[in-house]
Design a protein around this motif. Structure first.
Motif, PDB file in Angstrom:
ATOM      1  N   GLU A   1       0.817  -1.212   0.000  1.00  0.00           N
ATOM      2  CA  GLU A   1       0.000   0.000   0.000  1.00  0.00           C
ATOM      3  C   GLU A   1       0.848   1.257   0.000  1.00  0.00           C
ATOM      4  O   GLU A   1       0.507   2.261  -0.640  1.00  0.00           O
ATOM      5  CB  GLU A   1      -0.917  -0.011   1.224  1.00  0.00           C
ATOM      6  CG  GLU A   1      -2.127   0.878   1.115  1.00  0.00           C
ATOM      7  CD  GLU A   1      -3.166   0.295   0.169  1.00  0.00           C
ATOM      8  OE1 GLU A   1      -3.775   1.095  -0.562  1.00  0.00           O
ATOM      9  OE2 GLU A   1      -3.355  -0.942   0.156  1.00  0.00           O
TER      10      GLU A   1
ATOM     11  N   VAL B   1       3.970  -0.423   4.074  1.00  0.00           N
ATOM     12  CA  VAL B   1       2.656  -0.823   4.578  1.00  0.00           C
ATOM     13  C   VAL B   1       2.127  -1.912   3.653  1.00  0.00           C
ATOM     14  O   VAL B   1       1.912  -1.671   2.459  1.00  0.00           O
ATOM     15  CB  VAL B   1       1.683   0.363   4.642  1.00  0.00           C
ATOM     16  CG1 VAL B   1       0.324  -0.113   5.141  1.00  0.00           C
ATOM     17  CG2 VAL B   1       2.246   1.458   5.546  1.00  0.00           C
TER      18      VAL B   1
ATOM     19  N   SER C   1      -0.835  -4.439   2.781  1.00  0.00           N
ATOM     20  CA  SER C   1      -2.235  -4.815   2.969  1.00  0.00           C
ATOM     21  C   SER C   1      -2.414  -6.273   2.575  1.00  0.00           C
ATOM     22  O   SER C   1      -1.791  -6.755   1.633  1.00  0.00           O
ATOM     23  CB  SER C   1      -3.149  -3.928   2.123  1.00  0.00           C
ATOM     24  OG  SER C   1      -3.087  -2.588   2.548  1.00  0.00           O
ATOM     25  N   TYR C   2      -3.268  -6.972   3.306  1.00  0.00           N
ATOM     26  CA  TYR C   2      -3.532  -8.373   2.982  1.00  0.00           C
ATOM     27  C   TYR C   2      -5.008  -8.682   3.194  1.00  0.00           C
ATOM     28  O   TYR C   2      -5.692  -8.075   4.027  1.00  0.00           O
ATOM     29  CB  TYR C   2      -2.675  -9.311   3.855  1.00  0.00           C
ATOM     30  CG  TYR C   2      -2.981  -9.242   5.331  1.00  0.00           C
ATOM     31  CD1 TYR C   2      -3.960 -10.050   5.905  1.00  0.00           C
ATOM     32  CD2 TYR C   2      -2.279  -8.361   6.156  1.00  0.00           C
ATOM     33  CE1 TYR C   2      -4.244  -9.976   7.263  1.00  0.00           C
ATOM     34  CE2 TYR C   2      -2.556  -8.278   7.513  1.00  0.00           C
ATOM     35  CZ  TYR C   2      -3.536  -9.093   8.060  1.00  0.00           C
ATOM     36  OH  TYR C   2      -3.823  -9.014   9.404  1.00  0.00           O
TER      37      TYR C   2
ATOM     38  N   ASN D   1      -8.479  -9.359   7.237  1.00  0.00           N
ATOM     39  CA  ASN D   1      -8.292  -8.202   6.380  1.00  0.00           C
ATOM     40  C   ASN D   1      -7.568  -7.138   7.185  1.00  0.00           C
ATOM     41  O   ASN D   1      -8.119  -6.589   8.140  1.00  0.00           O
ATOM     42  CB  ASN D   1      -9.653  -7.688   5.899  1.00  0.00           C
ATOM     43  CG  ASN D   1      -9.535  -6.602   4.856  1.00  0.00           C
ATOM     44  OD1 ASN D   1      -8.490  -6.000   4.693  1.00  0.00           O
ATOM     45  ND2 ASN D   1     -10.632  -6.359   4.148  1.00  0.00           N
TER      46      ASN D   1
ATOM     47  N   GLN E   1      -3.478  -4.765   7.816  1.00  0.00           N
ATOM     48  CA  GLN E   1      -2.234  -4.200   7.333  1.00  0.00           C
ATOM     49  C   GLN E   1      -1.095  -4.555   8.280  1.00  0.00           C
ATOM     50  O   GLN E   1      -1.292  -4.674   9.498  1.00  0.00           O
ATOM     51  CB  GLN E   1      -2.325  -2.679   7.213  1.00  0.00           C
ATOM     52  CG  GLN E   1      -3.248  -2.191   6.122  1.00  0.00           C
ATOM     53  CD  GLN E   1      -3.221  -0.679   5.974  1.00  0.00           C
ATOM     54  OE1 GLN E   1      -2.884   0.049   6.915  1.00  0.00           O
ATOM     55  NE2 GLN E   1      -3.541  -0.187   4.781  1.00  0.00           N
TER      56      GLN E   1
ATOM     57  N   VAL F   1       2.739  -3.099   9.186  1.00  0.00           N
ATOM     58  CA  VAL F   1       3.632  -1.946   9.016  1.00  0.00           C
ATOM     59  C   VAL F   1       5.054  -2.388   9.339  1.00  0.00           C
ATOM     60  O   VAL F   1       5.338  -2.874  10.434  1.00  0.00           O
ATOM     61  CB  VAL F   1       3.212  -0.775   9.924  1.00  0.00           C
ATOM     62  CG1 VAL F   1       4.176   0.392   9.743  1.00  0.00           C
ATOM     63  CG2 VAL F   1       1.779  -0.342   9.603  1.00  0.00           C
TER      64      VAL F   1
END
Length: 569
Positions: free
Chosen positions: A189, A197, A199-200, A229, A231, A233
């Motif tokens: 992201e 970052v 996202s998954y 769902n 993120q 970092v």
């Protein structure tokens, strides 16, 4: 159908069925679902023809049978069990202990069959695969059958390479728990030097909790997340880049009411890739693709032998290359994983080849090929299924930077646009990273509908080769010949100035003066015909603004230092 790649851990089991299989050709329509006659064996995975010396066997067309025994532990009771095939050429019926468990059609496309209720636990089990490699006009990799001089069937393929037959990919018997991970989509992201970052989106079977753990190469925990769902970092990421395929690992733990049911680990490379103003961009930096074709015809074992595969990928990097492609067939998981780990870019070419016609004169009553009802009814569904299956299987490889959806489609008219629009739309929806979509062409720009061309992000102009006849003379040093060979690329740029082009060069030349011998091998300035001609093509391509990359279909006539010197400029 579960197509998540087989894995061995505390909650999943996987047994490789690679190796020697009992084998028998079948020209009489035999019924060997329970036992294949013994006496002959072949190695899996392989193109079955490569196991033989006899010319008839090496060109056999028809039905063939494979048999392998596998012991299934009692501990597997209560788990789901699958048979996973990475590549079957071309169509197959699969039997376990004499019972049909599934059918498959399509070379290069993986297949998975649930076999749980057909197994004998704590005993040997028999796996039999009936394979047929006949070819038909409505196959995805199509062609026709003819009768040879010996009365045997022969395949006349419309595909520009040899499509392998038999069990051509790895085979696994694998388990999965009832509550389990089904699929994962990743997307970077945000990316900069000090933060990434990720996202998954994880798909789960069962009403379960998902815990996500990001680890470095040494297993240290760097970030965690909860839920399907979310993120992750990552501070100070080690970016995946050319020649430096640093891979992190993401663990997905699936639990319910405090009890863990599944865990699945997926390697991930932290990088962003795409096109920006017609130029490839990796991690915010512009790059020019410098590719080499992996040739299954001339590199025996490259699809299944790890030593050969690694050697060839190392060769590409040593030449100063940064990219590999295939010319229309699919790379197996073995090679894609190696490309991930070595930092090599991959143009993932899906096996939609041998379609269309090559000139207006071949069109029936001037009716376009891809708008015909039979093509839309019989070819398009296969094409869509192949795109869905392979993009699903390959999407999380960081080495893959784009998808070529069709290989050399022939003459394309305006009426064909709906066919191409469908495959482009579906492919765009399947990739969470929205990597560029490509088409490989050999036709002139004047033989391609504008409405079709504008659907794609990149056009790969295929196999620019030595002009064999200039005013009746074959001569490497005729200026018109050298310049003329890249003229199709200039025409593409002139017709579509904003289009990004990847230009492929054959890298070969008929009747060329030998480039190297014992006396001049180290004299890289004294080039032979093939080297001189190829270097001039590459140099000219750099003057064409629309060309975002170049590929060499063959490097056999080039001294490594000559190419490396050019690509390092």
């Amino acid at each position: 159908m579960d197509l998540i790649y087989p894995l061995q851990n505390a909650y999943r089991h996987s047994v490789s069925l690679d190796g020697a299989w009992h084998f028998k050709f079948d020209q009489d329509g035999a019924s060997w679902e329970k036992s294949v006659p013994k006496g002959m064996q072949v190695i899996v995975p392989s193109n079955v023809h490569d196991n033989f010396i006899d010319l008839h066997d090496r060109n056999y067309t028809g039905t063939m049978w494979f048999e392998r025994h596998v012991y299934i532990q009692k501990e597997w009771l209560g788990e789901l069990v699958y048979l996973h095939f990475e590549n079957i050429g071309r169509r197959a019926v699969v039997y376990v202990n004499g019972t049909e468990v599934g059918r498959h059609e399509g070379a290069f496309v993986p297949a998975s069959f649930e076999v749980t209720r057909h197994l004998h636990y704590g005993e040997d089990n028999t796996v039999i695969v009936k394979v047929n490699n006949d070819i038909a006009p409505y196959d995805m990799l199509g062609g026709t059958l003819v009768e040879g001089v010996d009365g045997q069937k022969q395949r006349v393929s419309a595909v520009p390479y040899r499509v392998p037959s038999g069990l051509c990919g790895t085979v696994h018997m694998t388990t999965a728990p009832q509550n389990r991970l089904l699929d994962v989509n990743f997307h970077i992201e945000e990316l900069c030097a000090d933060k990434a970052v990720i996202s998954y989106v994880a798909s789960i079977k069962g009403n379960c909790l998902v815990t996500t753990i990001l680890r470095d190469r040494d297993g240290r925990v760097l970030a965690t997340g909860v839920g399907g769902n979310g993120q992750l970092v990552l501070e100070n990421p080690h970016l995946w880049s050319i020649g430096d395929g640093y891979m992190y690992r993401v663990d997905f733990d699936v639990s319910r009411l405090g009890k863990q049911h599944d865990t699945y680990s997926i390697p991930i490379g932290i990088r962003q890739v795409g096109l920006q103003d017609g130029v490839w961009n990796l991690n915010g930096k512009s790059i020019r693709l410098q590719g080499v074709k992996l040739d299954i015809e001339n590199i025996p074992g490259i699809l299944s032998n790890a030593v050969v595969a690694r050697r060839e990928l190392q060769r590409v990097l040593s030449l100063g290359g940064n990219c590999i492609y295939t010319g229309g067939y699919v790379l197996p998981e073995l090679l894609l994983t190696m490309a991930d780990e070595m930092g090599l870019l991959v143009l993932d070419e899906l096996p939609a080849a041998g379609l269309g016609v090559t000139s207006i004169g071949e069109l029936t009553n001037h009716i376009s090929f891809y708008s015909r009802g039979d093509i839309r009814g019989r070819i398009l569904p296969q094409h869509i299924t192949m795109i869905r299956t392979l993009m699903q299987a390959h999407k999380n490889h960081p080495s893959i930077i784009g998808w070529s959806l069709i290989h050399e489609p022939g003459f394309v008219m305006q009426e064909d646009a709906p066919y191409f629009n469908e495959i482009v739309t579906i492919a765009g929806q399947l990739d969470p990273e929205h990597r560029p979509l490509m088409m490989t062409v050999r036709q002139s720009v004047h033989d391609m509908s504008i409405d079709v061309i504008k659907l794609f992000d990149v056009i790969i102009v295929s196999a620019l080769s030595y002009d064999r006849d200039v005013h009746g003379v074959t001569n490497a040093y005729v200026g018109e010949t050298r310049m003329g060979s890249i003229e199709p690329v200039r025409q593409w740029q002139a017709a579509h100035p904003s289009l990004s082009i990847m230009a492929r060069i054959s890298g070969d030349m008929p009747n060329a003066k030998a480039s190297r011998g014992c006396q001049n091998y180290l004299d890289i300035d004294n080039m032979g015909d093939a080297e001189y001609y190829t270097m001039e093509q590459l140099t000219q391509l750099k003057t064409i603004a629309a060309v975002c990359g170049e590929g060499l279909d063959s490097v056999s006539n080039l001294h490594p230092s000559v190419l490396k010197q050019h690509w390092s400029k």
